[in-house]
Design a protein around this motif. Structure first.
Motif, PDB file in Angstrom:
ATOM      1  N   ILE A  28      21.527  16.048  13.750  1.00 38.32           N
ATOM      2  CA  ILE A  28      20.792  16.234  12.506  1.00 38.32           C
ATOM      3  C   ILE A  28      21.391  15.306  11.457  1.00 38.32           C
ATOM      4  O   ILE A  28      22.571  14.948  11.520  1.00 38.32           O
ATOM      5  CB  ILE A  28      20.858  17.700  12.024  1.00 38.32           C
ATOM      6  N   ASP A  29      20.559  14.902  10.509  1.00 44.09           N
ATOM      7  CA  ASP A  29      21.027  13.975   9.467  1.00 44.09           C
ATOM      8  C   ASP A  29      20.306  14.307   8.163  1.00 44.09           C
ATOM      9  O   ASP A  29      19.087  14.483   8.142  1.00 44.09           O
ATOM     10  CB  ASP A  29      20.723  12.533   9.898  1.00 44.09           C
ATOM     11  N   GLY A  30      21.066  14.408   7.090  1.00 44.43           N
ATOM     12  CA  GLY A  30      20.482  14.717   5.788  1.00 44.43           C
ATOM     13  C   GLY A  30      19.441  13.682   5.376  1.00 44.43           C
ATOM     14  O   GLY A  30      19.666  12.487   5.538  1.00 44.43           O
ATOM     15  N   SER A  31      18.315  14.175   4.861  1.00 45.33           N
ATOM     16  CA  SER A  31      17.266  13.245   4.421  1.00 45.33           C
ATOM     17  C   SER A  31      17.551  12.805   2.990  1.00 45.33           C
ATOM     18  O   SER A  31      17.775  13.651   2.119  1.00 45.33           O
ATOM     19  CB  SER A  31      15.896  13.922   4.463  1.00 45.33           C
ATOM     20  N   HIS A  32      17.569  11.511   2.781  1.00 42.01           N
ATOM     21  CA  HIS A  32      17.783  10.923   1.442  1.00 42.01           C
ATOM     22  C   HIS A  32      19.034  11.506   0.783  1.00 42.01           C
ATOM     23  O   HIS A  32      19.004  11.867  -0.384  1.00 42.01           O
ATOM     24  CB  HIS A  32      16.562  11.168   0.538  1.00 42.01           C
ATOM     25  N   SER A  75      29.944  12.577   7.162  1.00 44.78           N
ATOM     26  CA  SER A  75      28.978  12.331   6.085  1.00 44.78           C
ATOM     27  C   SER A  75      27.892  13.405   6.094  1.00 44.78           C
ATOM     28  O   SER A  75      28.206  14.594   6.065  1.00 44.78           O
ATOM     29  CB  SER A  75      28.405  10.920   6.238  1.00 44.78           C
ATOM     30  N   ASP A  76      26.622  13.014   6.178  1.00 46.78           N
ATOM     31  CA  ASP A  76      25.528  14.003   6.126  1.00 46.78           C
ATOM     32  C   ASP A  76      24.958  14.285   7.514  1.00 46.78           C
ATOM     33  O   ASP A  76      23.821  14.709   7.635  1.00 46.78           O
ATOM     34  CB  ASP A  76      24.411  13.518   5.182  1.00 46.78           C
ATOM     35  N   GLU A  77      25.737  14.026   8.563  1.00 46.04           N
ATOM     36  CA  GLU A  77      25.192  14.242   9.909  1.00 46.04           C
ATOM     37  C   GLU A  77      26.093  15.141  10.748  1.00 46.04           C
ATOM     38  O   GLU A  77      27.290  15.274  10.490  1.00 46.04           O
ATOM     39  CB  GLU A  77      24.993  12.902  10.634  1.00 46.04           C
TER      40      GLU A  77
HETATM   41 MG    MG Z   1      20.946  10.833   5.853  1.00 43.56          MG
END
Ligand code: MG
Ligand code: DGT
Ligand code: MG
Ligand code: MG
Ligand code: MG
Length: 243
Positions: A28-32, A75-77
């Protein structure tokens, strides 16, 4: 009223199944999150509380979905590794990905205040997700190494970039200075200009976070560690994870 059999609509559902007996990885990875981090004043380049919140959500996923045995985040993932044998229980790729993404996201919102007591959540965090099946343990190890190398490269770049910006360079000047530099040159830049020993920077930042089930005699619990998962040592010390 004439009854019409409308069952045929089910044939339009495509069956996107996970490949049996492979290692399924859900990333999963944070959007924006570039914008999300700015809006919520995350510290640059790394916000300690934001990373802890991500880890807390990953622990929640491991606790709720017992098919996962290991996860790695930066990070965001976050990447979640499915046990090979679990493919028989959850065969639909979109089901498992959407469950994990929505669980992780709602947990992120639920736990926000605990990690950012002074910051209101002013826009909705969202995450994308995908699942990839890796057919051998070697390839799975290479996947995890790839993510940890990425963590190191990004963290080293970002540390240099923000040190330069904080010392008065413009963003484009900082970019220009770092363009084409190798790892060694970045270490020297940090040491010579800012007195920073990159290797002394916290392991959480250099190595990312691994959340997994730790087996001890008689019991197992979820732990979060910041360890080298590229070399064999970690896997030799935890042979049951990829057994
Ligand atoms: Mg991201
Ligand atoms: P995407 O994934 O294509 O929707 O776009 P982003 O913006 O989420 O980009 P991505 O995932 O490649 O990179 C993660 C971004 O999240 C990065 O640009 C900066 C931000 N971010 C993640 N963690 C932190 C942090 O601890 N502090 C700050 N300031 N920013 C962070
Ligand atoms: Mg993304
Ligand atoms: Mg990302
Ligand atoms: Mg249902």
């Amino acid at each position: 009223i004439k009854r019409i059999d409308k069952d045929y609509v089910k044939y339009f559902q495509s069956k996107n199944k996970l490949m049996p007996y492979t290692w399924g990885v859900i990333r999963i990875d944070g959007s924006h999150f570039h914008k999300f981090a700015d809006v919520h004043n995350f510290e640059k380049p790394n916000d300690e509380q934001a990373l802890k919140l991500m880890n807390e959500c990953a622990v929640g996923v491991l606790d709720a979905f017992r098919e996962f045995i290991f996860s790695y985040g930066v990070s965001d993932e976050y990447s979640f590794i499915l046990k090979r044998s679990s493919h028989l229980q959850r065969t639909h790729a979109s089901d498992i990905v959407s469950s994990v993404v929505s669980f992780f996201t709602s947990m992120y919102v639920m736990k926000w205040k605990a990690f950012f007591p002074l910051t209101d959540l002013v826009c909705q965090p969202s995450f994308d997700g995908r699942v990839v099946c890796y057919p051998s343990t070697d390839i799975l190890r290479d996947y995890l190494s790839w993510r940890q190398v990425d963590c190191h490269i990004n963290n080293q770049y970002n540390t240099c970039f923000w040190m330069l910006v904080k010392s008065g360079k413009s963003r484009s000047e900082a970019q220009q200075i770092l363009k084409g530099t190798q790892s060694q040159e970045k270490m020297e830049l940090l040491a010579n200009n800012f007195g920073i020993d990159y290797n002394a920077i916290g392991e959480k930042l250099r190595l990312g976070s691994s959340a997994f089930w730790e087996e001890e005699t008689g019991c197992s619990k979820i732990v979060v560690q910041h360890c080298n998962i590229i070399d064999g040592g970690f896997w030799e010390a935890h042979p049951y994870i990829l057994a």
